[in-house]
Design a protein around this motif. Sequence first.
Motif, PDB file in Angstrom:
ATOM      1  N   ALA A  76       0.743  -1.244   0.005  1.00 41.07           N
ATOM      2  CA  ALA A  76      -0.070   0.061  -0.091  1.00 41.07           C
ATOM      3  C   ALA A  76       0.850   1.218   0.110  1.00 41.07           C
ATOM      4  O   ALA A  76       1.965   1.301   0.726  1.00 41.07           O
TER       5      ALA A  76
ATOM      6  N   CYS B  59     -13.176   3.887  -8.132  1.00 40.25           N
ATOM      7  CA  CYS B  59     -13.017   2.453  -7.323  1.00 40.25           C
ATOM      8  C   CYS B  59     -12.744   2.775  -6.011  1.00 40.25           C
ATOM      9  O   CYS B  59     -13.440   1.821  -5.216  1.00 40.25           O
ATOM     10  N   LEU B  60     -11.660   3.333  -5.407  1.00 40.89           N
ATOM     11  CA  LEU B  60     -11.340   3.609  -4.043  1.00 40.89           C
ATOM     12  C   LEU B  60     -12.679   4.202  -3.335  1.00 40.89           C
ATOM     13  O   LEU B  60     -12.997   3.728  -2.253  1.00 40.89           O
ATOM     14  N   GLY B  63     -15.027   1.778  -2.284  1.00 42.25           N
ATOM     15  CA  GLY B  63     -14.744   0.804  -1.203  1.00 42.25           C
ATOM     16  C   GLY B  63     -14.038  -0.596  -1.608  1.00 42.25           C
ATOM     17  O   GLY B  63     -13.792  -1.220  -1.027  1.00 42.25           O
ATOM     18  N   LYS B  64     -13.760  -0.584  -2.999  1.00 38.90           N
ATOM     19  CA  LYS B  64     -13.310  -1.691  -3.413  1.00 38.90           C
ATOM     20  C   LYS B  64     -11.702  -1.707  -3.612  1.00 38.90           C
ATOM     21  O   LYS B  64     -11.009  -0.570  -3.436  1.00 38.90           O
ATOM     22  N   ASN B  65     -11.257  -2.846  -4.013  1.00 41.59           N
ATOM     23  CA  ASN B  65      -9.542  -2.786  -4.050  1.00 41.59           C
ATOM     24  C   ASN B  65      -9.205  -2.760  -5.377  1.00 41.59           C
ATOM     25  O   ASN B  65      -9.781  -3.156  -6.369  1.00 41.59           O
ATOM     26  N   ASN B  84      -9.370   5.880   1.039  1.00 43.17           N
ATOM     27  CA  ASN B  84      -8.995   4.719   1.145  1.00 43.17           C
ATOM     28  C   ASN B  84      -7.910   4.105   0.584  1.00 43.17           C
ATOM     29  O   ASN B  84      -7.811   3.267   0.031  1.00 43.17           O
ATOM     30  N   SER B  86      -5.675   2.473   1.637  1.00 42.60           N
ATOM     31  CA  SER B  86      -4.924   1.171   2.265  1.00 42.60           C
ATOM     32  C   SER B  86      -5.662   0.012   1.291  1.00 42.60           C
ATOM     33  O   SER B  86      -5.339  -1.053   1.167  1.00 42.60           O
ATOM     34  N   ASN B  87      -6.799   0.481   0.296  1.00 43.70           N
ATOM     35  CA  ASN B  87      -7.221  -0.499  -0.447  1.00 43.70           C
ATOM     36  C   ASN B  87      -6.537  -0.649  -1.875  1.00 43.70           C
ATOM     37  O   ASN B  87      -6.715  -1.442  -2.433  1.00 43.70           O
ATOM     38  N   SER B  89      -2.876  -1.246  -3.895  1.00 43.87           N
ATOM     39  CA  SER B  89      -1.798  -2.188  -3.833  1.00 43.87           C
ATOM     40  C   SER B  89      -0.735  -1.680  -4.897  1.00 43.87           C
ATOM     41  O   SER B  89      -1.448  -1.635  -6.068  1.00 43.87           O
ATOM     42  N   VAL B 111      -9.070  -8.040  -6.359  1.00 44.11           N
ATOM     43  CA  VAL B 111      -9.407  -6.787  -6.662  1.00 44.11           C
ATOM     44  C   VAL B 111     -10.364  -6.452  -7.777  1.00 44.11           C
ATOM     45  O   VAL B 111     -10.541  -7.375  -8.558  1.00 44.11           O
ATOM     46  N   SER B 112     -11.013  -5.262  -7.640  1.00 42.98           N
ATOM     47  CA  SER B 112     -11.951  -4.924  -8.925  1.00 42.98           C
ATOM     48  C   SER B 112     -11.425  -4.411  -9.782  1.00 42.98           C
ATOM     49  O   SER B 112     -11.702  -4.495 -11.104  1.00 42.98           O
TER      50      SER B 112
END
Lengths: 328, 218
Positions: A76, B59-60, B63-65, B84, B86-87, B89, B111-112
């Motif tokens: 992250a 997407c963030l 609330g999705k990854n 968000n 932290s979602n 990567s 992940v979406s």
Amino acid sequence: MALPITSLPIPQSTVRYLSSRNVVYLSDLLKTLPWLDSYNEESVILQMEELNLPEVHRRLLTDFLINHLHQTAFQAPQIGKKLVPIITFSSSLDSLLCGGIFPNEIVEFLGEPGSGTSQLCMQLAVDCSIPEMFGGRACKSLLIDCNGDTCNIRLKQMAKATLTHLNLIARSAEEKDITSKLTVDELLSKVYTARCTNYTQLIALINTVSKDCNYGAIIIDALATHFRHEFEDMRQRTNIIAEFSNKLHKLCIDAPVSLIIVNQVRMDGEGSIQPCLGESWSHTATRRIFLRRVSTDVYSATIMKGKRSGETANFRISSRGIRDCPAH
Amino acid sequence: MFPTPCNWLLRQNKLLKFQNTLPVLDELVGGLHPGQIIELCGPSGIGKSQVCWHLIRDCLNAGKNVAMISSRKIQDYDLENLPNLSNLSISYVSSVYNLLISLAAVNSMSVSLVVIDGIQPLLQAVLGSANFKGQALLNEVKCGIGTVSVKSLVIYTNGLVSVGDGNHGPALGRAWEVAPSVRIMMLRDREGGRVMWRNREVTARLEIGDQGVEISWN
């Protein structure tokens, strides 16, 4: 996904040995793939030891797994501390660049001959060594000279002018203390220059620097010089440039270094000015700035790609270096 | 991948799909949902990465990854104003082999949206080598992206090359032309505005602002 071992960058002898032991995919080799649990170097080494491979293959595979998997691990992002840019000493140019040149980015300057690119390179090299108390980065800089435009005497002239400027703006007792002890010699001791006469020397230099880079800025003056005229095989040139661009990106990711590259321009069939080195190179830089000479000592910079795209700023090149245009 | 009943796959798609604020782009590509592989190709500086960041923000927000595979360092100013964090990567890759490993790793995350920024320099370096290993690696990457796209929406950015007569086409050659499910070409029109083309027929206009991008029909 099943990663076949033929798609890994390991030598053919290791691939042949593994296929003789009926290993086709990476998952056949490792019981638990390191990216499934949290990355653990010891577990990889232990698993490799359990497999009873001959020493040479085991060492190659372990090295590969540890290096590649470590590099590509997903994490992250964290917004880091405030980054200090390298300034250009012209406030209009600095505000066009949103503060200057930041670490971890590749900035490309384009221009016809005589549009101020080499002067800008020398000014940026000297500006890297400005002490932190005055808002500079106080780091070493490497100026790679491909076509012989770097002049040590000019660097000294610019360093002298920088020192005079710092002496003028020093206010507090600490600042005055620093500037009184600073000499031109000390400023210039942080500016390294290297001369390359062909592309292999340039690539070798970047390879050596990438191993342990402690420069704050690497400035390549006129990258196109060695790539424009020496190649008969255009495909070979595209491949070499693509490989070089990958190396530059990796350098920027690993170390907090700013990469400043000067490119040349050419006329295309319709008479418009195009950057050299082709379309595939044009994606390397995160920002591209086009320099042009407006009048005797007034130059203009336009952003072609990046933040504030399309905006222009003017600056002046005087005996002291790059400075602002006087306001009329 | 095991045989899975269709309704289960559709339900999983619904879970991973996210609301986006670009309805015109949604219609242009035929739906922004898992299963799609979208290629954005265009000259340097036209806004391919900007469109990607806009979709990442959507997407963030939902609330999705999001997983991002990038060949260039991501600056802090791209990351500010993103909710968000932290979602999200991020994986940095500098060669094809790194890309293959990252794609294998994404498969085990749910992940979406997967964004691969700057795929051209990675693949260009292995193409045109004397043996056929370059094409084989290209195929591997295609398969890898295909596997990832079963569960997520994949978007990647490519560059343009000239194909003679002043025309432009996507980089990476004929073998790569079949890799995406939709290819969006982004070009500058005569007045200097930015247009997005699909199959050289359907066009939309792109404007880049401070808050994100705006896409409207031409």
